[in-house]
Design a protein around this motif. Structure first.
Motif, short mmCIF file in Angstrom:
data_model
loop_
_atom_site.label_atom_id
_atom_site.label_comp_id
_atom_site.label_asym_id
_atom_site.label_seq_id
_atom_site.Cartn_x
_atom_site.Cartn_y
_atom_site.Cartn_z
N UNK A 135 0.57 -1.15 0.00
CA UNK A 135 0.04 0.35 -0.36
C UNK A 135 0.83 0.93 -0.58
N UNK A 136 1.93 1.16 0.80
CA UNK A 136 3.07 2.22 0.84
C UNK A 136 3.82 2.63 -0.65
N UNK A 137 3.15 1.41 -1.23
CA UNK A 137 4.31 1.91 -2.56
C UNK A 137 3.44 2.42 -3.24
N UNK A 138 1.91 2.53 -2.85
CA UNK A 138 1.36 2.90 -4.16
C UNK A 138 0.97 4.30 -3.81
N UNK A 139 1.18 4.55 -3.00
CA UNK A 139 0.59 6.14 -1.84
C UNK A 139 2.10 7.01 -2.97
N UNK A 140 3.15 5.90 -2.45
CA UNK A 140 4.56 6.92 -2.57
C UNK A 140 4.74 7.62 -4.34
N UNK A 141 4.36 6.16 -5.54
CA UNK A 141 4.19 6.02 -6.65
C UNK A 141 2.72 7.31 -6.39
N UNK A 142 1.51 7.41 -6.37
CA UNK A 142 0.83 8.68 -6.73
C UNK A 142 0.97 9.73 -6.41
N UNK A 143 1.75 10.13 -5.31
CA UNK A 143 2.14 11.08 -4.94
C UNK A 143 3.52 11.68 -5.82
N UNK A 144 4.30 10.92 -6.25
CA UNK A 144 5.30 11.17 -7.51
C UNK A 144 5.20 11.75 -8.29
N UNK A 145 3.56 11.01 -8.77
CA UNK A 145 3.34 11.80 -9.99
C UNK A 145 2.47 13.20 -9.66
N UNK A 146 1.93 13.55 -8.41
CA UNK A 146 1.25 14.66 -7.98
C UNK A 146 2.09 15.19 -7.48
N UNK A 147 3.23 15.17 -7.43
CA UNK A 147 4.28 16.30 -7.59
C UNK A 147 4.95 16.72 -8.20
N UNK A 148 5.27 16.04 -9.22
CA UNK A 148 5.63 16.22 -10.50
C UNK A 148 4.37 17.18 -11.18
N UNK A 149 3.28 16.81 -10.94
CA UNK A 149 2.28 17.70 -11.61
C UNK A 149 2.47 19.50 -11.33
#
Length: 818
Positions: A156-170
């Motif tokens: 679950x943590x991996x999904x959160x961090x993946x999603x957060x990385x895309x959000x930060x990049x955008x």
């Protein structure tokens, strides 16, 4: 142009005073200022354009309404096969709008539509020592809430961090791409009984794009003391996203490859166009003409296909800032690899070929992507001086072929390409060969034995600017206005608007031979240019002879985009031959078309009553063109009264019309005349009662500042379209189409044009036989955007002429009795 139209249920208005019904170029604004919006996150916000591919699980609109099942809207899924719509209610973008959207039922039970809340399902970390660690909070239905730590794992943590990385990049438009790995842990909730909990547990496999895709256990009323938390770690930080061109004949062209996850890979050519190429060239530091190439034009790449559906506007500084599919997600093969050419060449660029040194040889000119020669008919040393000066040399001489007259041998070999120019005659003062007298391109009666050969003096002109450079105005509606472009280094380029003032405009206009009042325009007022941005931070006092006297920094040095191109209006406010003073009564001048007026300002739009019926909520702006640039002839008026047609019902599109009575006197001015007419502000005529538009109307246009598919337009847009027969409209819309409606579609089927969100209440005007512009329709509703299956629907004004006159007479009588 008024763009893809979207269904709308807002009540429409047209401007009205005692005699004036419709205001020319009127834009209705909420008087309370700009409304705030939530910055979108994730692939939902990236799903723009005809190839939009959002397949996420968001099912809530920005207004908080739950989406309807797509199959509940009759015929919609059949009209959009393969676009992701079907037996579900998740947001999609089947027709290439700004972002994903869906249908929903409003409070009155009527089918409406809305852009989806792209923040739905977004994650953030709270209570940590950095933005990459802390308690996990999820945004659902307008509220941030926690997740209980039951069964919370690294997956679950991996999904959160993946999603957060895309959000930060955008969100931060980072130039430094990174990926994040995650480690799961738990943190105590400070006030468990008061905390908002969205989910009791989440069950991810670890490869999902976001938490919404994972199975979840909903809260059942129990109390949770430990909240799910994560620590995200950057796996790698690149200084910048490496990008290169391979397979071309020079470093300025080739197949585009990007470096990601430790290896080079290509970009698929789906939606690849010149706007994308412009960004690639800018990122590589290459100026000139940017051209996109598809179908592996420069050869196939051998690595992975890293990116697909790249959709740049052309203004981005790097390709990372463009909308695009996630890394590695595509449906392409290497025969679809995208390429670019960053050619510094424009038509008329010259070169010398075949000589032992660069300043002598056979003269060749660049035209439409190829080099060709110049025939020596009529060629003199004056023309040679122009070429040498264009190449950066001071002087030159024409060289004649060697050998006997009957066996002339070209000094620098026989060319094999086309002969592009003939009968060139220069005075010697021209800054470019293109400005000399000559035949049309490719028109000649020569052979390559008559090609021009020249030798320039080796002494260079140096890097300083010439005392004067050619200037032109582009994109205006008369020769006296437009985007400022200057000719440097063999090509036309724009001027950035940083510090651009009326003093700069005065110098440009004087240089072009105009002596009247000059006005500066900014923010690409006359449209965005192409090619290089030559200069920035121009500083004129107003007394200079040429714009070159005002250029204080090296050409090509800037921090601008073409959305900041500068423009001017020369001889501002002066009446040109053919202009008439507008002093006649309204009923004598309605529909008058003055010479040299902006046709796109025939009549204005965005007049839907989306903020309720209170007159205090609105201002009516007339004379507006660029919504963000204050213009001298703009005026705003308050609203005294709004009269909605008594038969209008919110659950129906019928009788979709309202009238507005303006307050006398512009805002900030002494009360007086309602609207002052000029060549910038003119009324349009009402149709006669039951006037048959299809038999009378021709040359029909819609106008507005609405959704263009990328964003709302900043400048007033105009587009032609055709009225359709009533029977054809009824086939499209069945019983929803009544006798009080018109429908219209694009004239050119290959390039569909339509009114859209933001154009509500805007005009459909047509030219009557014999002259005069008439408001036949008011933008009302529709089912889809720019599709042949669903044209736009407009309120038929001629069906309401009697009611309009009745309202006007009634209120005029009340006004006189006061």
């Amino acid at each position: 142009m008024p763009s893809p139209r979207i269904p709308r249920s807002k009540r429409q208005i047209t401007g009205m005073k005692a005699v004036l019904l419709v205001l020319t170029a009127a834009l209705l604004w909420p008087s309370g200022g700009h409304s705030s919006f939530i910055q979108p996150f994730g692939e939902c916000a990236r799903s723009r354009g005809s190839g939009a591919s959002y397949r996420g699980a968001i099912d809530v609109t920005e207004s908080g309404a739950r989406c309807m099942n797509w199959s509940e809207v009759g015929g919609f899924t059949e009209r959009h096969p393969g676009k992701g719509v079907g037996e579900h209610n998740q947001c999609r973008n089947p027709d290439g709008r700004i972002r994903a959207w869906c249908f929903f039922r409003n409070q009155r039970g009527r089918v409406d539509w809305g852009y989806c809340d792209c923040k739905q399902g977004s994650v953030r970390l709270q209570g940590g020592r950095s933005k990459l660690e802390g308690r996990v909070e999820v945004y659902l239905d307008g509220v941030w809430g926690s997740v209980c730590s039951d069964d919370w794992r690294d997956e679950e943590a991996a999904v959160v961090c993946r999603q957060l990385g895309r959000g930060l990049d955008l969100h931060f438009e980072s130039r430094f791409p990174f990926s994040l790995s995650g480690r799961a842990h738990a943190l105590p909730l400070s006030r468990p009984s008061m905390a908002k909990l969205h989910w009791w547990a989440v069950h991810c496999q670890g490869d999902e794009p976001d938490l919404l895709q994972c199975p979840k256990t909903m809260c059942n009323g129990g109390e949770c003391s430990l909240s799910a938390a994560v620590t995200c770690t950057k796996q790698h930080d690149a200084v910048m996203l490496p990008i290169r061109l391979v397979g071309g004949r020079s470093m300025s062209e080739g197949t585009v490859e990007v470096f990601h996850a430790g290896q080079w890979g290509s970009i698929c050519d789906d939606q690849w166009d010149d706007s994308d190429a412009e960004v690639i060239c800018r990122q590589l530091g290459l100026s000139g003409i940017a051209r996109a190439w598809g179908q592996a034009h420069y050869g196939k790449s051998s690595g992975r296909v890293w990116l697909d559906e790249v959709r740049c506007t052309g203004n981005e500084l790097t390709v990372e800032q463009c909308l695009k599919s996630p890394w590695g997600e595509h449906n392409c093969v290497h025969s679809e690899d995208a390429g670019v050419s960053c050619s510094p060449l424009t038509d008329g660029t010259v070169r010398l070929v075949g000589g032992t040194v660069g300043y002598e040889g056979r003269l060749e000119v660049f035209y439409h992507g190829q080099w060709g020669t110049v025939c020596d008919d009529g060629w003199t040393d004056s023309s040679t001086q122009v070429v040498c000066r264009q190449l950066g040399y001071r002087l030159g001489q024409t060289l004649v072929p060697e050998g006997l007259d009957i066996t002339l041998v070209p000094r620098y070999g026989v060319a094999s390409g086309p002969i592009l120019l003939d009968d060139v005659s220069c005075t010697g003062k021209e800054p470019s060969l293109l400005l000399c007298k000559r035949k049309e391109w490719l028109h000649h009666d020569c052979t390559h034995h008559e090609d021009v050969n020249i030798a320039c003096n080796a002494e260079r002109l140096g890097d300083r600017l010439p005392t004067s450079v050619p200037v032109r105005l582009v994109g205006g509606e008369s020769p006296r206005e437009g985007r400022v472009e200057i000719y440097l280094s063999g090509q036309w380029g724009t001027v950035c608007d940083d510090g651009w003032t009326d003093h700069d405009a005065e110098v440009v206009c004087r240089q072009m031979g105009y002596s009247g009042l000059a006005k500066a325009r900014v923010m690409a007022y006359f449209g965005e240019g192409r090619g290089p941005i030559h200069v920035d931070n121009v500083k004129c006092s107003g007394d200079e002879r040429s714009i070159t006297d005002c250029i204080k920094q090296a050409p090509g040095t800037h921090n601008c985009r073409h959305s900041e191109d500068a423009g001017v209006i020369c001889d501002y406010g002066e009446h040109q031959p053919g202009h008439k003073e507008v002093k006649a009564p309204v009923n004598q001048i309605c529909g008058l078309r003055l010479i040299h007026t902006r046709q796109r300002r025939i009549i204005g739009g965005e007049n839907s009553l989306r903020y309720g019926n209170s007159t205090k909520q609105y201002k009516v702006r007339v004379g507006d063109y660029h919504s963000l640039v204050p213009e001298e002839y703009e005026e705003e008026y308050g609203v005294d009264q709004i009269v909605i047609h008594p038969s209008y019902r919110s659950h129906s599109n019928d009788y979709d019309l309202a009238l507005v009575r303006l307050s006398p006197g512009a805002v900030g001015h002494t009360p007086g005349e309602c609207v002052s007419f000029s060549r910038h502000v003119l009324p349009a005529c009402l149709p006669l009662r039951k006037e048959r538009a299809l038999k009378q109307a021709s040359n029909c246009h819609i106008t507005g500042w609405g959704d263009t598919g990328r964003s709302y337009s900043k400048t007033l847009q105009q587009a032609p379209l055709s009225l359709l027969p009533r029977r054809q409209c009824q086939q499209y819309f069945q019983g929803a189409f009544t006798s009080r409606m018109l429908c219209a579609g694009s004239v050119h089927q290959e390039k569909r044009v339509d009114s859209c969100r933001g154009d509500s209440g805007g005009p459909l005007v047509c030219e009557r036989p014999g002259g005069g512009w008439v408001v036949y329709g008011v933008t009302s509703w529709g089912h889809a955007c720019r599709t042949q299956q669903s044209p736009g629907v407009y309120t038929k004004v001629s069906a309401f002429t009697s009611w309009i006159h009745k309202v006007m007479t009634h209120h005029e009588g009340k006004h006189r009795s006061r």
